[in-house]
Structure formats: structure tokens, C-alpha cells
Motif scaffolding. Structure first.
Motif, PDB file in Angstrom:
ATOM      1  N   GLN A 164       0.830  -1.199   0.000  1.00  0.00           N
ATOM      2  CA  GLN A 164       0.000   0.000   0.000  1.00  0.00           C
ATOM      3  C   GLN A 164       0.870   1.257   0.000  1.00  0.00           C
ATOM      4  O   GLN A 164       1.844   1.347   0.746  1.00  0.00           O
ATOM      5  CB  GLN A 164      -0.928   0.001   1.221  1.00  0.00           C
ATOM      6  CG  GLN A 164      -1.941  -1.127   1.211  1.00  0.00           C
ATOM      7  CD  GLN A 164      -2.726  -1.232   2.515  1.00  0.00           C
ATOM      8  OE1 GLN A 164      -2.751  -0.295   3.319  1.00  0.00           O
ATOM      9  NE2 GLN A 164      -3.371  -2.375   2.744  1.00  0.00           N
ATOM     10  N   GLY A 165       0.536   2.195  -0.860  1.00  0.00           N
ATOM     11  CA  GLY A 165       1.297   3.439  -0.962  1.00  0.00           C
ATOM     12  C   GLY A 165       2.451   3.359  -1.940  1.00  0.00           C
ATOM     13  O   GLY A 165       3.161   4.353  -2.148  1.00  0.00           O
ATOM     14  N   PHE A 166       2.639   2.198  -2.551  1.00  0.00           N
ATOM     15  CA  PHE A 166       3.710   2.015  -3.537  1.00  0.00           C
ATOM     16  C   PHE A 166       3.114   1.689  -4.901  1.00  0.00           C
ATOM     17  O   PHE A 166       2.006   1.150  -5.013  1.00  0.00           O
ATOM     18  CB  PHE A 166       4.641   0.875  -3.111  1.00  0.00           C
ATOM     19  CG  PHE A 166       5.358   1.111  -1.816  1.00  0.00           C
ATOM     20  CD1 PHE A 166       6.546   1.838  -1.792  1.00  0.00           C
ATOM     21  CD2 PHE A 166       4.855   0.618  -0.625  1.00  0.00           C
ATOM     22  CE1 PHE A 166       7.216   2.059  -0.602  1.00  0.00           C
ATOM     23  CE2 PHE A 166       5.511   0.841   0.572  1.00  0.00           C
ATOM     24  CZ  PHE A 166       6.692   1.569   0.588  1.00  0.00           C
ATOM     25  N   PHE A 191     -12.644   0.341 -13.188  1.00  0.00           N
ATOM     26  CA  PHE A 191     -11.574  -0.651 -13.152  1.00  0.00           C
ATOM     27  C   PHE A 191     -10.487  -0.265 -14.159  1.00  0.00           C
ATOM     28  O   PHE A 191     -10.774   0.158 -15.275  1.00  0.00           O
ATOM     29  CB  PHE A 191     -12.150  -2.027 -13.503  1.00  0.00           C
ATOM     30  CG  PHE A 191     -11.105  -3.082 -13.737  1.00  0.00           C
ATOM     31  CD1 PHE A 191     -10.618  -3.830 -12.690  1.00  0.00           C
ATOM     32  CD2 PHE A 191     -10.616  -3.325 -15.013  1.00  0.00           C
ATOM     33  CE1 PHE A 191      -9.657  -4.809 -12.896  1.00  0.00           C
ATOM     34  CE2 PHE A 191      -9.656  -4.303 -15.238  1.00  0.00           C
ATOM     35  CZ  PHE A 191      -9.183  -5.034 -14.173  1.00  0.00           C
ATOM     36  N   THR A 192      -9.234  -0.400 -13.771  1.00  0.00           N
ATOM     37  CA  THR A 192      -8.131  -0.102 -14.682  1.00  0.00           C
ATOM     38  C   THR A 192      -7.168  -1.286 -14.705  1.00  0.00           C
ATOM     39  O   THR A 192      -6.935  -1.938 -13.677  1.00  0.00           O
ATOM     40  CB  THR A 192      -7.347   1.151 -14.247  1.00  0.00           C
ATOM     41  OG1 THR A 192      -6.840   0.969 -12.917  1.00  0.00           O
ATOM     42  CG2 THR A 192      -8.233   2.381 -14.288  1.00  0.00           C
ATOM     43  N   TYR A 193      -6.618  -1.578 -15.877  1.00  0.00           N
ATOM     44  CA  TYR A 193      -5.608  -2.626 -15.972  1.00  0.00           C
ATOM     45  C   TYR A 193      -4.334  -2.146 -15.289  1.00  0.00           C
ATOM     46  O   TYR A 193      -3.995  -0.961 -15.331  1.00  0.00           O
ATOM     47  CB  TYR A 193      -5.343  -2.985 -17.436  1.00  0.00           C
ATOM     48  CG  TYR A 193      -6.468  -3.764 -18.061  1.00  0.00           C
ATOM     49  CD1 TYR A 193      -6.646  -5.111 -17.775  1.00  0.00           C
ATOM     50  CD2 TYR A 193      -7.364  -3.146 -18.930  1.00  0.00           C
ATOM     51  CE1 TYR A 193      -7.689  -5.837 -18.327  1.00  0.00           C
ATOM     52  CE2 TYR A 193      -8.414  -3.856 -19.494  1.00  0.00           C
ATOM     53  CZ  TYR A 193      -8.568  -5.197 -19.196  1.00  0.00           C
ATOM     54  OH  TYR A 193      -9.609  -5.905 -19.737  1.00  0.00           O
ATOM     55  N   ALA A 194      -3.651  -3.069 -14.656  1.00  0.00           N
ATOM     56  CA  ALA A 194      -2.467  -2.722 -13.879  1.00  0.00           C
ATOM     57  C   ALA A 194      -1.323  -2.277 -14.771  1.00  0.00           C
ATOM     58  O   ALA A 194      -1.047  -2.879 -15.802  1.00  0.00           O
ATOM     59  CB  ALA A 194      -2.037  -3.924 -13.041  1.00  0.00           C
ATOM     60  N   GLU A 195      -0.641  -1.214 -14.355  1.00  0.00           N
ATOM     61  CA  GLU A 195       0.558  -0.694 -15.009  1.00  0.00           C
ATOM     62  C   GLU A 195       1.647  -0.565 -13.957  1.00  0.00           C
ATOM     63  O   GLU A 195       1.350  -0.476 -12.758  1.00  0.00           O
ATOM     64  CB  GLU A 195       0.284   0.678 -15.647  1.00  0.00           C
ATOM     65  CG  GLU A 195      -0.801   0.686 -16.708  1.00  0.00           C
ATOM     66  CD  GLU A 195      -0.373  -0.002 -17.999  1.00  0.00           C
ATOM     67  OE1 GLU A 195       0.849  -0.250 -18.138  1.00  0.00           O
ATOM     68  OE2 GLU A 195      -1.233  -0.274 -18.842  1.00  0.00           O
ATOM     69  N   PRO A 196       2.909  -0.561 -14.356  1.00  0.00           N
ATOM     70  CA  PRO A 196       3.995  -0.434 -13.369  1.00  0.00           C
ATOM     71  C   PRO A 196       3.870   0.800 -12.483  1.00  0.00           C
ATOM     72  O   PRO A 196       4.282   0.776 -11.318  1.00  0.00           O
ATOM     73  CB  PRO A 196       5.250  -0.358 -14.241  1.00  0.00           C
ATOM     74  CG  PRO A 196       4.877  -1.099 -15.490  1.00  0.00           C
ATOM     75  CD  PRO A 196       3.431  -0.773 -15.720  1.00  0.00           C
ATOM     76  N   ASP A 197       3.277   1.898 -13.034  1.00  0.00           N
ATOM     77  CA  ASP A 197       3.166   3.121 -12.236  1.00  0.00           C
ATOM     78  C   ASP A 197       1.862   3.226 -11.469  1.00  0.00           C
ATOM     79  O   ASP A 197       1.574   4.252 -10.844  1.00  0.00           O
ATOM     80  CB  ASP A 197       3.358   4.355 -13.132  1.00  0.00           C
ATOM     81  CG  ASP A 197       2.316   4.431 -14.243  1.00  0.00           C
ATOM     82  OD1 ASP A 197       1.524   3.472 -14.396  1.00  0.00           O
ATOM     83  OD2 ASP A 197       2.296   5.454 -14.958  1.00  0.00           O
TER      84      ASP A 197
END
Length: 222
Positions: A164-166, A191-197
Motif C-alpha cells: 500500500q502506498g507504492f 476498473f483499470t488494468y495494472a501498469e507499473p506506475d
């Protein structure tokens, strides 16, 4: 209903016990063409006002299946479980008709093996599958759980505190835990697909995929 194939996907439900009735009601609510049959007149009467097409028929008799046009359906679900003999005979009749894809309910491993050997395309174990799913939900922070045959699963869960927070890139979850965060749902947002950022907050819901053992380990992190 015998020519229902021309109107889209059609499903024949055999047996109006809890499993069959639930299947029929849910499929019909999804817009699927459903015909439900049972040899018990009382069950047919009970569901005549809840389902569009319900017929009293004994599916252990292949002529009865012919009369309802069983061979013209895309899918047939054998929901009979109290009598293994009836379940096997009904499944064998459907195989002989060489029409629908057959899904059959089994109440034991031995029962399931028999159904597979006589030609059922898919065998399901409702009680066993439900028990496994609920066990996973009770055991951790999982909100929903779907397991596949090869030991792989996809789950909905709360995020462990340590991520959490990262951002997902900073947490490096795939390398550390062997699972993949597919998407993130934040309160009030789509809903959003996961991205590195993608940054994970304590209020988010994660969609995670991976091997069941690794998912269980990740979901039990503090």
C-alpha cells in the motif's frame, strides 16, 4: 423448443433439484433459451411460473428426450445427482443422440469418472467446488475466487499492507511472490488494468492471477 438452435444458444436442463433449478434460472436471466425438464410433476409445477419453458419428462427414456428435441440443443446439463443410475443413463442417452455438448453433475469422484467414460464432455462437482471456493474466501482477505483445472486461479482481494502506498513497479510483486496483478479498482473509479506506475492504496481492490499456492501465500501477507 426443438428448433431453438436457430434463435441463439440453447440449453436443456435435466433435473430441477437445487443445482439444476439454479442453473436454469440464472441462464434464463442471462437471456439464454432454456428448456427445463424433470420427471416429478410437483417440481415442474413449482417452476412453471418461474421459467419460460418447463416440461414433465423422464430423461432416462430416450424417447422422452427425442420428444423434447434434445438433439437440437447446443448444451445439455444433467443436474440429476440423487440417483447415480439415473444420471448415468440420462448421460448415455444424450451421448447416443450425438447432439448437445454435455455437462453432467457428479456427486463423487467415481461417479465423475463413469460420466467421463461414457461421453460427458464436462463433469462438475458443485458441492466440492463450492466448498473449496468458500474455504479460500474464509481463510484470508480474498473477496472472490475462481480456480481452474491446472492449479491456476484468479482472485479479487484487498491489498497487503506492505504494497500500500507504492506503485506496482516498486512493489515488484511478480518477482517477489510469483503472482500477477491484473487490475486495480479504486473506490468511485472505473476498473483499470495494472501498469507499473499504478499506485495501490489501502482502499483498493486487486484482481490477481497465479498459481493457487502462490496466491494464497500472497493474500495472507500482513
Amino acid at each position: 423448443m426443438a428448433n431453438s438452435r436457430s434463435f441463439g444458444r440453447s440449453v436443456l436442463i435435466i433435473g430441477l433439484g437445487r443445482f439444476g433449478a439454479s442453473m436454469a434460472l440464472n441462464l434464463e436471466s442471462l437471456g439464454t433459451n432454456v428448456l427445463a425438464i424433470d420427471k416429478r410433476a410437483d417440481l415442474v409445477q413449482d417452476y412453471s411460473g418461474k421459467l419460460t419453458h418447463v416440461v414433465e419428462a423422464d430423461a432416462t427414456n430416450i424417447e422422452a428426450l427425442n420428444q423434447v428435441g434434445a438433439s437440437h440443443f447446443d448444451v445439455a446439463v444433467v443436474g440429476v445427482g440423487t440417483s447415480i443410475e439415473a444420471s448415468v443413463l440420462i448421460t448415455a442417452n444424450l451421448v447416443d443422440l450425438a447432439g448437445p455438448v454435455i455437462w453432467a453433475k457428479a456427486i463423487s469422484v467415481a461417479h465423475g469418472k463413469i460420466l467421463e467414460r461414457i461421453g460427458a464432455h464436462h463433469v462438475v462437482f458443485p458441492e466440492k467446488d463450492a466448498g473449496q471456493r468458500v474455504a479460500h474466501l474464509v481463510n484470508g482477505r480474498l473477496l472472490d475466487y475462481i480456480e481452474f483445472d491446472d492449479g491456476w486461479a484468479i482472485v479479487k482481494m484487498h491489498p497487503p499492507r506492505e504494497i500500500q502506498g507504492f506503485s506496482l513497479g516498486e512493489s515488484d510483486i511478480r518477482t517477489k511472490y510469483g503472482v500477477t496483478v491484473v487490475g486495480v479498482k479504486s473506490p468511485g473509479r472505473d476498473f483499470t488494468y495494472a501498469e507499473p506506475d499504478t499506485v495501490v492504496s489501502s482502499h483498493d481492490t486487486l484482481i490477481v492471477s497465479g498459481h493457487t499456492d502462490l496466491i494464497e501465500r500472497f493474500s495472507n501477507r500482513p
